[in-house]
Motif scaffolding. Structure first.
Motif, PDB file in Angstrom:
ATOM      1  N   ASN A  65      47.039 -58.611 -35.981  1.00 13.78           N
ATOM      2  CA  ASN A  65      46.884 -57.251 -35.448  1.00 13.78           C
ATOM      3  C   ASN A  65      45.783 -57.206 -34.405  1.00 13.78           C
ATOM      4  O   ASN A  65      45.781 -56.364 -33.529  1.00 13.78           O
ATOM      5  N   ALA A  66      44.800 -58.078 -34.566  1.00 15.16           N
ATOM      6  CA  ALA A  66      43.706 -58.191 -33.593  1.00 15.16           C
ATOM      7  C   ALA A  66      43.207 -59.627 -33.705  1.00 15.16           C
ATOM      8  O   ALA A  66      43.339 -60.258 -34.753  1.00 15.16           O
ATOM      9  N   ALA A  67      42.653 -60.149 -32.619  1.00 14.01           N
ATOM     10  CA  ALA A  67      42.162 -61.530 -32.659  1.00 14.01           C
ATOM     11  C   ALA A  67      41.133 -61.733 -31.566  1.00 14.01           C
ATOM     12  O   ALA A  67      41.169 -61.059 -30.534  1.00 14.01           O
ATOM     13  N   ALA A  68      40.214 -62.659 -31.833  1.00 16.96           N
ATOM     14  CA  ALA A  68      39.264 -63.057 -30.797  1.00 16.96           C
ATOM     15  C   ALA A  68      39.128 -64.573 -30.873  1.00 16.96           C
ATOM     16  O   ALA A  68      39.080 -65.145 -31.969  1.00 16.96           O
ATOM     17  N   ASP A  69      39.109 -65.215 -29.730  1.00 12.38           N
ATOM     18  CA  ASP A  69      38.891 -66.658 -29.700  1.00 12.38           C
ATOM     19  C   ASP A  69      37.413 -66.938 -29.499  1.00 12.38           C
ATOM     20  O   ASP A  69      36.739 -66.211 -28.758  1.00 12.38           O
ATOM     21  N   VAL A  70      36.936 -68.002 -30.145  1.00 10.41           N
ATOM     22  CA  VAL A  70      35.638 -68.557 -29.768  1.00 10.41           C
ATOM     23  C   VAL A  70      35.975 -69.646 -28.756  1.00 10.41           C
ATOM     24  O   VAL A  70      36.756 -70.555 -29.063  1.00 10.41           O
ATOM     25  N   ILE A  83      38.129 -72.939 -29.349  1.00  7.68           N
ATOM     26  CA  ILE A  83      37.842 -73.913 -30.418  1.00  7.68           C
ATOM     27  C   ILE A  83      38.053 -73.285 -31.802  1.00  7.68           C
ATOM     28  O   ILE A  83      38.202 -73.986 -32.792  1.00  7.68           O
ATOM     29  N   GLU A  84      38.039 -71.955 -31.848  1.00  9.77           N
ATOM     30  CA  GLU A  84      38.216 -71.274 -33.133  1.00  9.77           C
ATOM     31  C   GLU A  84      38.867 -69.925 -32.883  1.00  9.77           C
ATOM     32  O   GLU A  84      38.636 -69.301 -31.842  1.00  9.77           O
ATOM     33  N   GLY A  85      39.677 -69.469 -33.852  1.00  8.18           N
ATOM     34  CA  GLY A  85      40.273 -68.136 -33.751  1.00  8.18           C
ATOM     35  C   GLY A  85      39.810 -67.282 -34.924  1.00  8.18           C
ATOM     36  O   GLY A  85      39.714 -67.781 -36.060  1.00  8.18           O
ATOM     37  N   VAL A  86      39.485 -66.022 -34.647  1.00  2.46           N
ATOM     38  CA  VAL A  86      39.194 -65.068 -35.728  1.00  2.46           C
ATOM     39  C   VAL A  86      40.286 -64.008 -35.643  1.00  2.46           C
ATOM     40  O   VAL A  86      40.497 -63.420 -34.576  1.00  2.46           O
ATOM     41  N   HIS A  87      41.015 -63.842 -36.761  1.00  6.28           N
ATOM     42  CA  HIS A  87      42.214 -63.003 -36.717  1.00  6.28           C
ATOM     43  C   HIS A  87      42.194 -61.930 -37.796  1.00  6.28           C
ATOM     44  O   HIS A  87      41.790 -62.206 -38.922  1.00  6.28           O
ATOM     45  N   ASP A  88      42.648 -60.752 -37.437  1.00  9.11           N
ATOM     46  CA  ASP A  88      42.953 -59.724 -38.435  1.00  9.11           C
ATOM     47  C   ASP A  88      44.444 -59.870 -38.730  1.00  9.11           C
ATOM     48  O   ASP A  88      45.280 -59.462 -37.937  1.00  9.11           O
ATOM     49  N   ARG A  89      44.769 -60.518 -39.880  1.00  6.50           N
ATOM     50  CA  ARG A  89      46.171 -60.796 -40.198  1.00  6.50           C
ATOM     51  C   ARG A  89      46.799 -59.659 -40.991  1.00  6.50           C
ATOM     52  O   ARG A  89      47.973 -59.755 -41.383  1.00  6.50           O
ATOM     53  N   GLY A  90      46.030 -58.595 -41.256  1.00  7.26           N
ATOM     54  CA  GLY A  90      46.572 -57.464 -42.017  1.00  7.26           C
ATOM     55  C   GLY A  90      47.105 -57.930 -43.358  1.00  7.26           C
ATOM     56  O   GLY A  90      46.560 -58.851 -43.976  1.00  7.26           O
ATOM     57  N   ASP A  91      48.216 -57.313 -43.814  1.00  9.76           N
ATOM     58  CA  ASP A  91      48.794 -57.729 -45.099  1.00  9.76           C
ATOM     59  C   ASP A  91      50.053 -58.567 -44.875  1.00  9.76           C
ATOM     60  O   ASP A  91      50.856 -58.755 -45.783  1.00  9.76           O
TER      61      ASP A  91
END
Ligand code: GAP
Length: 448
Positions: A259-264, A275-283
């Motif tokens: 639903n939302a994501a930011a890459d490092v 190099i890294e992903g931070v993700h809001d995967r919801g349900d």
């Protein structure tokens, strides 16, 4: 000991120099090299495996051990094939691919700028591309003696799916309450169309993933919190702040589950890359596995009795990509006074494959020097080297990032002291042999 001349110049990293250093010093090199290599697969040699293990243990320490709201897991690489139908990978995990009709090479349709020239067409060096079609990146295998469709299975494309399928078991066994997370480090496999940039895009690689389960009302705040924590982790590894950043995803680049994501991202010699992903995967994942497995993976809040499916905030670090970024960040070719150059890996001591090298000035001093190395090896990974002149031995340690070199010389026989030379400044201290463990502890572990 004669002090070395100070470095005066620092040059930019060239990828080809780093790749060659990694092969020469046995950090990272092509897998199956004797057969000409296999595209997209890399082996980590004696020093590479130490560096990679150090990164994985730092991650485990920060993400699992130092928190009472995260549990660890080590699940299988092959999961029930339905896992990948539920996760959406069978349907969605594809890249657009084109072929060149002339040279028969394959390319990602969204990376044609890097396709180069066609060497098989008469009268033109342009490729003759087919229409783009979808190519699924899951690597397939078959289980058991038969090779029919029923025995087909996949090598996992991300480590996290078992975290979702094991969610209920781990939560009940650990008696954790929402919010809490489950973390895992392990191999993942993707049949990348065009593996490239050394280990950056490989077909077999490692991920360090955390799936953090939260109440729906807290998903945004946990997403922000984990992004902050992950950036703090990277800062501690010693990344140059000018070469690391976060980049939020645009709506049209979000993965099918996010639903939302930011890459490092790190600024490699080949540009800014994730190099890294931070993700809001919801349900997405828990709901899909509940549906496909026919087992309810929702939870009931013991106090409010509210029944809900937890939302997931994911942090997914590529171990190999982070190792590569760390190597790029640390690598320098320095000019020294007098026209000499040295290669240095200015790695954080916690990451350095070797923490110290013990170097007797002469082979005649081997016995007491070996005794020092043996003592220090109880606590650290220590190398012993008695061959070649001392300057050359220092250079060999500099280029694999060893923070301290300990030289035992003829004076050591009478004053019971050794010379400890520091990698980056090349400064030298005379230290009592008995005081070495405390000195190393302060220099290696006191240094943040
Ligand atoms: N579970 C979420 C997930 O897998 P991803 O963005 O596809 O998300 C996470 O991958 C991380 O895995 C990336 O940030 C990257 O560091 C690493 N990674 C992905 N594909 C890779 C590849 N082909 N070679 C090396 N590392 C890769």
């Amino acid at each position: 000991m004669a002090a070395e001349s100070k470095s005066t110049d620092v040059s930019e990293v060239r990828m080809e120099d780093l790749v060659s250093l990694c092969a020469r010093r046995g950090l990272i090199f092509q897998a199956s090299e004797v057969y000409g290599g296999i595209n997209g697969f890399w082996d980590y040699g004696p020093l590479g495996v130490e560096l990679k293990n150090n990164l994985k243990s730092l991650w485990w320490q920060k993400v699992v051990r130092e928190r009472d709201d995260v549990e660890g897991l080590d699940s299988t690489i092959i999961c029930h094939p339905r896992t990948w139908e539920a996760s959406g990978h069978v349907e969605h995990f594809s890249d657009p691919m084109v072929d060149c009709r002339a040279c028969k090479k394959r390319f990602r349709a969204d990376q044609l700028d890097d396709a180069g020239r066609c060497d098989s067409r008469e009268g033109s060096s342009e490729h003759d591309f087919t229409e783009a079609r979808s190519f699924n990146l899951m690597l397939r295998t078959s289980l058991g003696a038969s090779e029919d469709a029923a025995s087909e299975a996949y090598l996992r494309a991300e480590t996290c799916q078992s975290i979702f399928t094991d969610f209920k078991r781990v939560r009940e066994a650990s008696r954790q309450k929402i919010p809490f997370g489950i973390a895992q480090v392990g191999k993942a496999f993707r049949n990348e169309i065009n593996p490239r940039n050394f280990t950056f895009r490989s077909r077999e690689f490692e991920q360090a993933e955390l799936e953090f389960f939260v109440h729906p009302s807290e998903r945004e705040s946990w997403f922000e919190k984990w992004l902050e924590l992950r950036m703090a982790f990277h800062a501690e590894l010693g990344f140059d702040p000018a070469r690391i950043r976060t980049r939020p995803h645009e709506a049209d680049e979000l993965a099918h589950y996010a639903n939302a994501a930011a890459d490092v991202e790190y600024h490699f010699p080949f540009g800014w890359q994730e190099i890294e992903g931070v993700h809001d995967r919801g349900d997405w994942d828990l709901s899909r596995h509940s549906e496909f497995a026919g087992k309810d993976l929702g939870i009931t809040d013991e106090e409010t009795k509210e029944r809900y499916v937890p939302m997931v905030v994911e942090t997914s670090m590529g171990v190999d990509r982070t190792v590569l970024a760390l190597l790029c960040n640390a690598y320098r070719v320095e000019s020294l006074e007098g026209g000499e150059t040295r290669n240095v890996l200015r790695l954080h001591p916690a990451l350095a494959p070797l923490k110290a090298a013990v170097l007797p000035l002469s082979k005649k001093l081997g016995e007491p020097a070996r005794a020092i190395a043996a003592r220090l090896r109880r606590d650290w990974n220590v190398f012993y080297d008695e061959s070649g002149n001392i300057g050359r031995r220092y250079r060999r340690q500099d280029e694999v990032g060893t923070p301290l070199c300990i030289t035992y010389d003829f004076d050591s026989e009478t004053d019971a002291k050794v010379t400890v030379r520091e990698r980056d400044s090349m400064a030298q201290d005379r230290v009592a042999i008995d005081a070495l463990p405390a000195f190393l502890r302060e220099r290696l572990e006191g240094a943040e």
